[in-house]
Design a protein around this motif. Structure first.
Motif, PDB file in Angstrom:
ATOM      1  N   GLU A  41       0.831  -1.209   0.000  1.00  0.00           N
ATOM      2  CA  GLU A  41       0.000   0.000   0.000  1.00  0.00           C
ATOM      3  C   GLU A  41       0.867   1.262   0.000  1.00  0.00           C
ATOM      4  N   GLU A  42       1.933   1.255   0.778  1.00  0.00           N
ATOM      5  CA  GLU A  42       2.833   2.415   0.821  1.00  0.00           C
ATOM      6  C   GLU A  42       3.459   2.678  -0.553  1.00  0.00           C
ATOM      7  N   CYS A  43       3.805   1.606  -1.261  1.00  0.00           N
ATOM      8  CA  CYS A  43       4.398   1.769  -2.591  1.00  0.00           C
ATOM      9  C   CYS A  43       3.371   2.281  -3.591  1.00  0.00           C
ATOM     10  N   TYR A  44       2.145   1.769  -3.516  1.00  0.00           N
ATOM     11  CA  TYR A  44       1.091   2.303  -4.392  1.00  0.00           C
ATOM     12  C   TYR A  44       0.886   3.789  -4.120  1.00  0.00           C
ATOM     13  N   ASP A  45       0.867   4.153  -2.843  1.00  0.00           N
ATOM     14  CA  ASP A  45       0.686   5.567  -2.490  1.00  0.00           C
ATOM     15  C   ASP A  45       1.817   6.430  -3.044  1.00  0.00           C
ATOM     16  N   MET A  46       3.050   5.923  -2.969  1.00  0.00           N
ATOM     17  CA  MET A  46       4.187   6.670  -3.500  1.00  0.00           C
ATOM     18  C   MET A  46       4.058   6.828  -5.016  1.00  0.00           C
ATOM     19  N   SER A  47       3.649   5.766  -5.685  1.00  0.00           N
ATOM     20  CA  SER A  47       3.462   5.829  -7.134  1.00  0.00           C
ATOM     21  C   SER A  47       2.410   6.874  -7.493  1.00  0.00           C
ATOM     22  N   LEU A  48       1.299   6.865  -6.771  1.00  0.00           N
ATOM     23  CA  LEU A  48       0.222   7.829  -7.045  1.00  0.00           C
ATOM     24  C   LEU A  48       0.643   9.250  -6.704  1.00  0.00           C
ATOM     25  N   LYS A  49       1.465   9.397  -5.689  1.00  0.00           N
ATOM     26  CA  LYS A  49       1.952  10.721  -5.311  1.00  0.00           C
ATOM     27  C   LYS A  49       2.823  11.314  -6.430  1.00  0.00           C
ATOM     28  N   LEU A  50       3.620  10.459  -7.042  1.00  0.00           N
ATOM     29  CA  LEU A  50       4.517  10.915  -8.103  1.00  0.00           C
ATOM     30  C   LEU A  50       3.795  11.170  -9.418  1.00  0.00           C
ATOM     31  N   SER A  51       2.804  10.333  -9.715  1.00  0.00           N
ATOM     32  CA  SER A  51       2.078  10.467 -10.971  1.00  0.00           C
ATOM     33  C   SER A  51       0.762   9.705 -10.870  1.00  0.00           C
ATOM     34  N   PHE A  52      -0.348  10.450 -10.859  1.00  0.00           N
ATOM     35  CA  PHE A  52      -1.644   9.795 -10.744  1.00  0.00           C
ATOM     36  C   PHE A  52      -1.909   8.974 -12.001  1.00  0.00           C
ATOM     37  N   ASN A  54      -4.668   5.760 -13.394  1.00  0.00           N
ATOM     38  CA  ASN A  54      -5.821   4.904 -13.110  1.00  0.00           C
ATOM     39  C   ASN A  54      -5.430   3.447 -12.923  1.00  0.00           C
ATOM     40  N   LEU A  55      -4.419   2.985 -13.652  1.00  0.00           N
ATOM     41  CA  LEU A  55      -3.965   1.605 -13.509  1.00  0.00           C
ATOM     42  C   LEU A  55      -3.455   1.352 -12.096  1.00  0.00           C
ATOM     43  N   VAL A  56      -2.712   2.295 -11.559  1.00  0.00           N
ATOM     44  CA  VAL A  56      -2.197   2.160 -10.195  1.00  0.00           C
ATOM     45  C   VAL A  56      -3.359   2.166  -9.206  1.00  0.00           C
ATOM     46  N   CYS A  57      -4.334   3.017  -9.439  1.00  0.00           N
ATOM     47  CA  CYS A  57      -5.533   3.029  -8.577  1.00  0.00           C
ATOM     48  C   CYS A  57      -6.223   1.672  -8.610  1.00  0.00           C
ATOM     49  N   ASP A  58      -6.384   1.119  -9.797  1.00  0.00           N
ATOM     50  CA  ASP A  58      -7.008  -0.199  -9.931  1.00  0.00           C
ATOM     51  C   ASP A  58      -6.197  -1.261  -9.195  1.00  0.00           C
ATOM     52  N   ASN A  59      -4.883  -1.207  -9.341  1.00  0.00           N
ATOM     53  CA  ASN A  59      -4.021  -2.171  -8.653  1.00  0.00           C
ATOM     54  C   ASN A  59      -4.155  -2.049  -7.141  1.00  0.00           C
ATOM     55  N   LYS A  60      -4.201  -0.808  -6.656  1.00  0.00           N
ATOM     56  CA  LYS A  60      -4.312  -0.600  -5.209  1.00  0.00           C
ATOM     57  C   LYS A  60      -5.647  -1.118  -4.688  1.00  0.00           C
TER      58      LYS A  60
END
Length: 90
Positions: A41-52, A54-60
């Motif tokens: 979850e922390e890594c997904y949050d970091m990814s979204l923080k750097l660049s929103f 939708n694929l990352v949101c779906d993965n999270k």
């Protein structure tokens, strides 16, 4: 697929460039496969923080659902133990 090896190599990539959002997403996927959900979850949050993305949101969301399902299964195993404790208290 060897998660430990993959984690090692994605960590090396992140050591070179921590601002690459896709690498954080990949690390999150690897950690999820290892059932290390909080770190994932922390890594997904970091990814979204750097660049929103939708694929990352779906993965999270998928990871959070898997984590919740695991917690539900773990809690089902505790119910018989809780019932035993309640009977002992009577």
């Amino acid at each position: 697929f060897k998660e430990a090896d993959a984690l090692h190599y994605i960590n090396l990539a992140l050591d070179l460039d921590k601002s690459h959002s896709n690498n954080w997403n990949i690390k999150a996927i690897i950690l999820e496969a290892m059932k290390r959900y909080r770190e994932s979850e922390e890594c997904y949050d970091m990814s979204l923080k750097l660049s929103f993305d939708n694929l990352v949101c779906d993965n999270k969301v998928r990871m959070l659902y898997s984590w919740a399902a695991q917690l539900i299964e773990e809690s089902k195993k505790l119910i018989p133990e809780i019932e035993k404790l309640q009977k002992m208290e009577l």
